[in-house]
Design a protein around this motif. Structure first.
Motif, PDB file in Angstrom:
ATOM      1  N   LYS A 152      35.766  26.599  26.700  1.00 23.70           N
ATOM      2  CA  LYS A 152      35.211  26.725  28.051  1.00 23.70           C
ATOM      3  C   LYS A 152      34.774  28.178  28.257  1.00 23.70           C
ATOM      4  CE  LYS A 152      36.217  25.837  32.889  1.00 23.70           C
ATOM      5  NZ  LYS A 152      37.223  25.411  33.866  1.00 23.70           N
ATOM      6  N   PRO A 153      33.507  28.397  28.610  1.00 17.01           N
ATOM      7  CA  PRO A 153      32.997  29.776  28.713  1.00 17.01           C
ATOM      8  C   PRO A 153      33.702  30.587  29.793  1.00 17.01           C
ATOM      9  CG  PRO A 153      31.224  28.155  28.992  1.00 17.01           C
ATOM     10  CD  PRO A 153      32.507  27.407  28.935  1.00 17.01           C
ATOM     11  N   ILE A 154      33.796  31.874  29.551  1.00 12.83           N
ATOM     12  CA  ILE A 154      34.354  32.821  30.520  1.00 12.83           C
ATOM     13  C   ILE A 154      33.237  33.771  30.920  1.00 12.83           C
ATOM     14  CG2 ILE A 154      36.012  34.692  30.881  1.00 12.83           C
ATOM     15  CD1 ILE A 154      37.965  33.188  29.168  1.00 12.83           C
ATOM     16  N   LEU A 155      33.162  34.064  32.190  1.00  6.75           N
ATOM     17  CA  LEU A 155      32.110  34.895  32.755  1.00  6.75           C
ATOM     18  C   LEU A 155      32.132  36.308  32.172  1.00  6.75           C
ATOM     19  CD1 LEU A 155      29.946  34.932  35.042  1.00  6.75           C
ATOM     20  CD2 LEU A 155      31.720  35.885  36.484  1.00  6.75           C
ATOM     21  N   LEU A 156      30.965  36.807  31.846  1.00  4.79           N
ATOM     22  CA  LEU A 156      30.796  38.171  31.368  1.00  4.79           C
ATOM     23  C   LEU A 156      30.322  39.014  32.544  1.00  4.79           C
ATOM     24  CD1 LEU A 156      30.732  39.992  28.816  1.00  4.79           C
ATOM     25  CD2 LEU A 156      28.350  39.334  28.562  1.00  4.79           C
ATOM     26  N   THR A 157      30.985  40.145  32.796  1.00  3.58           N
ATOM     27  CA  THR A 157      30.560  41.028  33.882  1.00  3.58           C
ATOM     28  C   THR A 157      30.014  42.315  33.286  1.00  3.58           C
ATOM     29  OG1 THR A 157      32.843  41.846  34.140  1.00  3.58           O
ATOM     30  CG2 THR A 157      32.125  40.096  35.632  1.00  3.58           C
ATOM     31  N   ASN A 212      20.375  30.638  27.255  1.00  2.00           N
ATOM     32  CA  ASN A 212      21.145  30.735  26.016  1.00  2.00           C
ATOM     33  C   ASN A 212      22.610  30.334  26.204  1.00  2.00           C
ATOM     34  OD1 ASN A 212      22.256  32.957  27.328  1.00  2.00           O
ATOM     35  ND2 ASN A 212      21.785  34.416  25.701  1.00  2.00           N
ATOM     36  N   GLY A 213      22.994  29.927  27.434  1.00  2.00           N
ATOM     37  CA  GLY A 213      24.358  29.476  27.716  1.00  2.00           C
ATOM     38  C   GLY A 213      25.298  30.561  28.197  1.00  2.00           C
ATOM     39  N   ALA A 214      24.865  31.807  28.208  1.00  2.00           N
ATOM     40  CA  ALA A 214      25.717  32.912  28.635  1.00  2.00           C
ATOM     41  C   ALA A 214      25.856  32.924  30.155  1.00  2.00           C
ATOM     42  CB  ALA A 214      25.145  34.236  28.151  1.00  2.00           C
ATOM     43  N   GLY A 215      27.099  32.987  30.638  1.00  2.00           N
ATOM     44  CA  GLY A 215      27.390  33.128  32.067  1.00  2.00           C
ATOM     45  C   GLY A 215      27.650  34.593  32.362  1.00  2.00           C
ATOM     46  N   ILE A 216      26.805  35.197  33.201  1.00  2.00           N
ATOM     47  CA  ILE A 216      26.846  36.656  33.391  1.00  2.00           C
ATOM     48  C   ILE A 216      26.681  37.008  34.865  1.00  2.00           C
ATOM     49  CG2 ILE A 216      25.746  38.861  32.801  1.00  2.00           C
ATOM     50  CD1 ILE A 216      24.696  37.478  30.237  1.00  2.00           C
ATOM     51  N   ARG A 217      27.455  38.022  35.313  1.00  2.00           N
ATOM     52  CA  ARG A 217      27.239  38.602  36.645  1.00  2.00           C
ATOM     53  C   ARG A 217      27.075  40.106  36.478  1.00  2.00           C
ATOM     54  NH1 ARG A 217      31.562  37.286  39.243  1.00  2.00           N
ATOM     55  NH2 ARG A 217      32.669  39.231  39.401  1.00  2.00           N
ATOM     56  N   VAL A 218      26.010  40.646  37.051  1.00  2.00           N
ATOM     57  CA  VAL A 218      25.807  42.088  37.102  1.00  2.00           C
ATOM     58  C   VAL A 218      26.438  42.563  38.405  1.00  2.00           C
ATOM     59  CG1 VAL A 218      24.122  43.959  37.201  1.00  2.00           C
ATOM     60  CG2 VAL A 218      23.702  41.968  35.726  1.00  2.00           C
ATOM     61  N   VAL A 219      27.397  43.454  38.283  1.00  2.00           N
ATOM     62  CA  VAL A 219      28.175  43.923  39.441  1.00  2.00           C
ATOM     63  C   VAL A 219      27.461  45.100  40.088  1.00  2.00           C
ATOM     64  CG1 VAL A 219      30.366  44.947  40.154  1.00  2.00           C
ATOM     65  CG2 VAL A 219      30.332  43.119  38.441  1.00  2.00           C
ATOM     66  N   LYS A 220      27.299  45.002  41.398  1.00  2.00           N
ATOM     67  CA  LYS A 220      26.632  46.074  42.141  1.00  2.00           C
ATOM     68  C   LYS A 220      27.599  46.836  43.047  1.00  2.00           C
ATOM     69  CE  LYS A 220      22.287  43.744  41.800  1.00  2.00           C
ATOM     70  NZ  LYS A 220      21.301  42.921  42.431  1.00  2.00           N
ATOM     71  N   PHE A 261      33.743  50.506  30.031  1.00  2.00           N
ATOM     72  CA  PHE A 261      33.797  49.567  28.914  1.00  2.00           C
ATOM     73  C   PHE A 261      32.430  49.065  28.472  1.00  2.00           C
ATOM     74  CE2 PHE A 261      37.688  49.188  31.374  1.00  2.00           C
ATOM     75  CZ  PHE A 261      38.655  49.343  30.399  1.00  2.00           C
ATOM     76  N   GLY A 262      31.456  49.089  29.359  1.00  2.00           N
ATOM     77  CA  GLY A 262      30.151  48.509  29.071  1.00  2.00           C
ATOM     78  C   GLY A 262      30.072  47.066  29.536  1.00  2.00           C
ATOM     79  N   TYR A 263      31.073  46.279  29.180  1.00  2.00           N
ATOM     80  CA  TYR A 263      31.158  44.891  29.636  1.00  2.00           C
ATOM     81  C   TYR A 263      32.608  44.443  29.555  1.00  2.00           C
ATOM     82  CZ  TYR A 263      31.861  43.331  24.840  1.00  2.00           C
ATOM     83  OH  TYR A 263      32.374  43.140  23.590  1.00  2.00           O
ATOM     84  N   LEU A 264      32.953  43.473  30.357  1.00  2.00           N
ATOM     85  CA  LEU A 264      34.267  42.828  30.292  1.00  2.00           C
ATOM     86  C   LEU A 264      34.110  41.370  30.679  1.00  2.00           C
ATOM     87  CD1 LEU A 264      36.540  45.498  32.040  1.00  2.00           C
ATOM     88  CD2 LEU A 264      36.606  44.867  29.624  1.00  2.00           C
ATOM     89  N   TYR A 265      34.849  40.515  30.013  1.00  2.00           N
ATOM     90  CA  TYR A 265      34.946  39.132  30.451  1.00  2.00           C
ATOM     91  C   TYR A 265      35.871  39.111  31.652  1.00  2.00           C
ATOM     92  CZ  TYR A 265      32.628  37.806  26.174  1.00  2.00           C
ATOM     93  OH  TYR A 265      31.702  37.675  25.186  1.00  2.00           O
ATOM     94  N   SER A 266      35.607  38.208  32.586  1.00  2.00           N
ATOM     95  CA  SER A 266      36.339  38.188  33.839  1.00  2.00           C
ATOM     96  C   SER A 266      36.678  36.754  34.239  1.00  2.00           C
ATOM     97  CB  SER A 266      35.482  38.834  34.938  1.00  2.00           C
ATOM     98  OG  SER A 266      36.118  38.782  36.186  1.00  2.00           O
ATOM     99  N   THR A 267      37.909  36.563  34.649  1.00  2.00           N
ATOM    100  CA  THR A 267      38.348  35.273  35.164  1.00  2.00           C
ATOM    101  C   THR A 267      39.317  35.525  36.305  1.00  2.00           C
ATOM    102  OG1 THR A 267      39.266  33.115  34.551  1.00  2.00           O
ATOM    103  CG2 THR A 267      40.248  35.042  33.489  1.00  2.00           C
TER     104      THR A 267
END
Length: 147
Positions: free
Chosen positions: A35-40, A73-81, A92-98
């Motif tokens: 199950k995919p996990i959101l990438l922030t 491409n199936g990637a779940g992503i949120r750009v944080v503002k 970190f550049g990116y982190l998975y978030s749940t």
């Protein structure tokens, strides 16, 4: 800071568990590893490394706030503002978030404290907020998945 550690953090939406190790996050929440996990991400420019935004939705993605997108491409992503959470992500550049709750449950500080390696607190503290809206983007249409 170690990107493989699990951090309990007030995100731009709710209290989250964050790490660059999505399999560890899935195991902590007892959820299927497939199950995919959101990438922030901390910026729109970082988004280019992970997915391509369909031309029709570039303005939507650029202007969105507290919205996550599942790209073709199936990637779940949120750009944080939101500034505080974005500054944390910049390290970190990116982190998975749940969310910091057992899979399917509500926020539990006790669960979050047990699950994390490092608790990140500031003057705002931790509070459960509304999760992000999630949209699936196709080449020519979008569909709301949550929110």
């Amino acid at each position: 800071m170690n990107p493989q550690s699990v951090y309990l953090v007030q995100t731009d939406t709710t209290v989250g568990l964050l790490s660059q190790d999505p399999h560890r996050l899935a195991a902590l929440k007892s959820r299927p590893s497939q199950k995919p996990i959101l990438l922030t991400l901390d910026s729109l420019s970082a988004l280019k490394r992970f997915s391509r935004v369909p031309l029709l939705f570039r303005n939507l993605v650029r202007r969105s706030n507290k919205s996550s997108f599942v790209y073709p491409n199936g990637a779940g992503i949120r750009v944080v503002k939101e500034p505080r959470h974005r500054r944390f992500l910049e390290r970190f550049g990116y982190l998975y978030s749940t969310s910091a709750n057992p899979s399917g449950g509500v926020f539990s500080l006790e669960f979050g404290e047990r699950a994390c390696d490092i608790m990140v607190l500031d003057e705002a503290g931790l509070c459960e907020g509304q999760p992000s809206k999630i949209w699936r983007l196709g080449r020519s249409r979008r569909r709301k998945l949550r929110g």
